[in-house]
Design an enzyme around this catalytic site. Sequence first.
Site, PDB file in Angstrom:
ATOM      1  N   GLN A  89       5.449 -16.451  30.907  1.00 37.56           N
ATOM      2  CA  GLN A  89       4.887 -17.138  32.272  1.00 37.56           C
ATOM      3  C   GLN A  89       4.562 -15.933  33.167  1.00 37.56           C
ATOM      4  O   GLN A  89       3.805 -16.045  34.002  1.00 37.56           O
ATOM      5  CB  GLN A  89       5.709 -18.188  32.700  1.00 37.56           C
ATOM      6  CG  GLN A  89       4.934 -19.380  33.031  1.00 37.56           C
ATOM      7  CD  GLN A  89       3.871 -19.893  32.283  1.00 37.56           C
ATOM      8  OE1 GLN A  89       4.125 -20.097  31.142  1.00 37.56           O
ATOM      9  NE2 GLN A  89       2.715 -20.541  32.871  1.00 37.56           N
ATOM     10  N   HIS A 124       1.542 -13.539  33.704  1.00 39.51           N
ATOM     11  CA  HIS A 124       0.225 -14.034  34.335  1.00 39.51           C
ATOM     12  C   HIS A 124       0.023 -13.389  35.640  1.00 39.51           C
ATOM     13  O   HIS A 124      -1.208 -13.067  35.902  1.00 39.51           O
ATOM     14  CB  HIS A 124       0.250 -15.737  34.521  1.00 39.51           C
ATOM     15  CG  HIS A 124       0.075 -16.433  33.327  1.00 39.51           C
ATOM     16  ND1 HIS A 124      -1.328 -16.470  32.997  1.00 39.51           N
ATOM     17  CD2 HIS A 124       0.872 -17.319  32.597  1.00 39.51           C
ATOM     18  CE1 HIS A 124      -1.191 -17.500  31.852  1.00 39.51           C
ATOM     19  NE2 HIS A 124      -0.043 -17.761  31.728  1.00 39.51           N
ATOM     20  N   GLU A 176       5.259 -27.224  36.699  1.00 39.43           N
ATOM     21  CA  GLU A 176       3.961 -27.078  36.106  1.00 39.43           C
ATOM     22  C   GLU A 176       4.208 -27.366  34.447  1.00 39.43           C
ATOM     23  O   GLU A 176       3.631 -28.248  33.688  1.00 39.43           O
ATOM     24  CB  GLU A 176       3.160 -25.890  36.369  1.00 39.43           C
ATOM     25  CG  GLU A 176       1.745 -25.997  35.475  1.00 39.43           C
ATOM     26  CD  GLU A 176       1.101 -24.521  35.625  1.00 39.43           C
ATOM     27  OE1 GLU A 176       0.126 -24.200  35.415  1.00 39.43           O
ATOM     28  OE2 GLU A 176       1.648 -23.454  35.985  1.00 39.43           O
ATOM     29  N   HIS A 177       5.058 -26.451  33.983  1.00 39.76           N
ATOM     30  CA  HIS A 177       5.270 -26.544  32.691  1.00 39.76           C
ATOM     31  C   HIS A 177       6.816 -26.811  32.490  1.00 39.76           C
ATOM     32  O   HIS A 177       7.657 -25.966  32.997  1.00 39.76           O
ATOM     33  CB  HIS A 177       5.106 -25.469  31.839  1.00 39.76           C
ATOM     34  CG  HIS A 177       3.612 -24.822  31.775  1.00 39.76           C
ATOM     35  ND1 HIS A 177       3.240 -23.890  32.872  1.00 39.76           N
ATOM     36  CD2 HIS A 177       2.643 -25.035  31.352  1.00 39.76           C
ATOM     37  CE1 HIS A 177       2.076 -23.628  32.779  1.00 39.76           C
ATOM     38  NE2 HIS A 177       1.529 -24.364  31.868  1.00 39.76           N
ATOM     39  N   ASP A 208      -0.830 -23.790  25.872  1.00 39.50           N
ATOM     40  CA  ASP A 208      -1.776 -22.887  26.549  1.00 39.50           C
ATOM     41  C   ASP A 208      -3.067 -22.943  25.547  1.00 39.50           C
ATOM     42  O   ASP A 208      -4.219 -22.740  26.241  1.00 39.50           O
ATOM     43  CB  ASP A 208      -1.210 -21.494  26.700  1.00 39.50           C
ATOM     44  CG  ASP A 208      -0.368 -21.440  28.110  1.00 39.50           C
ATOM     45  OD1 ASP A 208      -0.474 -22.161  28.983  1.00 39.50           O
ATOM     46  OD2 ASP A 208       0.497 -20.523  28.099  1.00 39.50           O
ATOM     47  N   HIS A 248     -16.774 -62.574  58.177  1.00 39.20           N
ATOM     48  CA  HIS A 248     -16.283 -62.596  56.716  1.00 39.20           C
ATOM     49  C   HIS A 248     -16.237 -63.887  56.367  1.00 39.20           C
ATOM     50  O   HIS A 248     -16.612 -64.359  55.202  1.00 39.20           O
ATOM     51  CB  HIS A 248     -14.858 -61.839  56.660  1.00 39.20           C
ATOM     52  CG  HIS A 248     -15.124 -60.457  56.601  1.00 39.20           C
ATOM     53  ND1 HIS A 248     -15.383 -59.584  57.581  1.00 39.20           N
ATOM     54  CD2 HIS A 248     -14.493 -59.533  55.760  1.00 39.20           C
ATOM     55  CE1 HIS A 248     -15.236 -58.433  57.471  1.00 39.20           C
ATOM     56  NE2 HIS A 248     -14.736 -58.260  56.156  1.00 39.20           N
TER      57      HIS A 248
END
Length: 440
Positions: free
Chosen positions: A262, A265, A332-333, A366, A425
């Site tokens: 990770q 990235h 996220e993961h 991924d 109404h």
Amino acid sequence: MISRIDLRGDALPTGGALRDLLPRAEFDVEAALEKVRPICEAVHHRGDAALIDYAEKFDGVVLDQVRVPAAALMRALEELDPAVRAGLEESIRRARIVHREQRRTPHTTQVVPGGTVTEKWVPVERVGLYAPGGRSVYPSSVIMNAVPAQEAGVESIALASPPQREHGGLPHPTILAACALLGVDEVYAVGGAQAVAMFAYGTESCAPANMVTGPGNIWVAAAKRYFTGRIGIDTEAGPTEIAVLADDTADPVHIAADLISQAEHDPLAAAVLVTDSVDLAEAVEKELEPQVAATRHVEDRILPALRGRQSAIVLVDGLEEGLRVVDAYGAEHLEIQTADAAAVADRVRNAGAIFVGPWAPVSLGDYCAGSNHVLPTGGCACHSSGLSVQSFLRGIHIVDYTRDALAEVAHHVVTLAEAEDLPAHGAAIKARFGWKVPQQ
């Protein structure tokens, strides 16, 4: 190489106080917003000319047009490495299997005899997809965006990716090849905030879209915020992140490899290990050094990511505390590397995606798990989901009542309308019964 945060000994705080103790990258979308505003408005007023100017300014390429010719897509597919093509095709196949099962069908509920409410699901008409092209190229993101949109039934799909100087001003050829495999033939050599603006406003070449999805840098995230309300978005994607919840049954070699995967990235990528085992923490720290030394992108991405404030090994007293920490973090993961990992995973409330046990690393998700890798970041998993077929659908209620069914509840409607001081109404109900509402 990676810092430690020791949360053992004292009772863990709750809510925001616990979140504040956990590592997180700085990602100031609000500050970036003012910088993308003039870019977005230039695209609004100058259209393709602005896009061409920004391609030269930001990407160093001179374009005649922003639309990628169809021949370039087919050429990219023809020249694609056969092994890469096979991998992309398998990724597409598995993603379709999963996302096809997410399709929703209309459902009708009979509220009372003669009174029904039907919920139907309608896809958005046109979607703009974004595929990044900065430090890395992500044909996998083309798949993860296009497949759920296609399975939802979106009729018009366009994709933008930054022009590449080394590829003659076209997006990366692997991006183009992925588009060709997916049947996405409307592709634009446009990157950054200007791509989001192109989809939001439309230009001479590109019709406006109803929605924009896909990961990108802070400028893309800021442009999404700028256009929220005008277009739908998936999320303001921040730096990617992995959290691993592990006990002494976990393999430190696996965990170190996953943290590094990770970190490669981006220098802002987050790598977090949460464990109650000091021995495991020390073993992972030792394992990081040789694995980092043996890979690429070390100085520009991996080391800054692992050494940054967003990455850490978090020590806790036990599994219960570990679960509280990962729920507060909302990764996220999230990998679960514990005894009885499936049962532990079932107790997690906040995560973009959960990877269970030693044979389901994030790298699988991924590319080829079939799951979607466009996921909420920055703790947004506590309120948001990853990209799915549902992201591209709108639920519409269809109300169908007979005269008798309306008569049965008319007095309640009139009473509630008057309680809210909205007499018109109530009058809309009375008018249907000659201004004399039936009493039940």
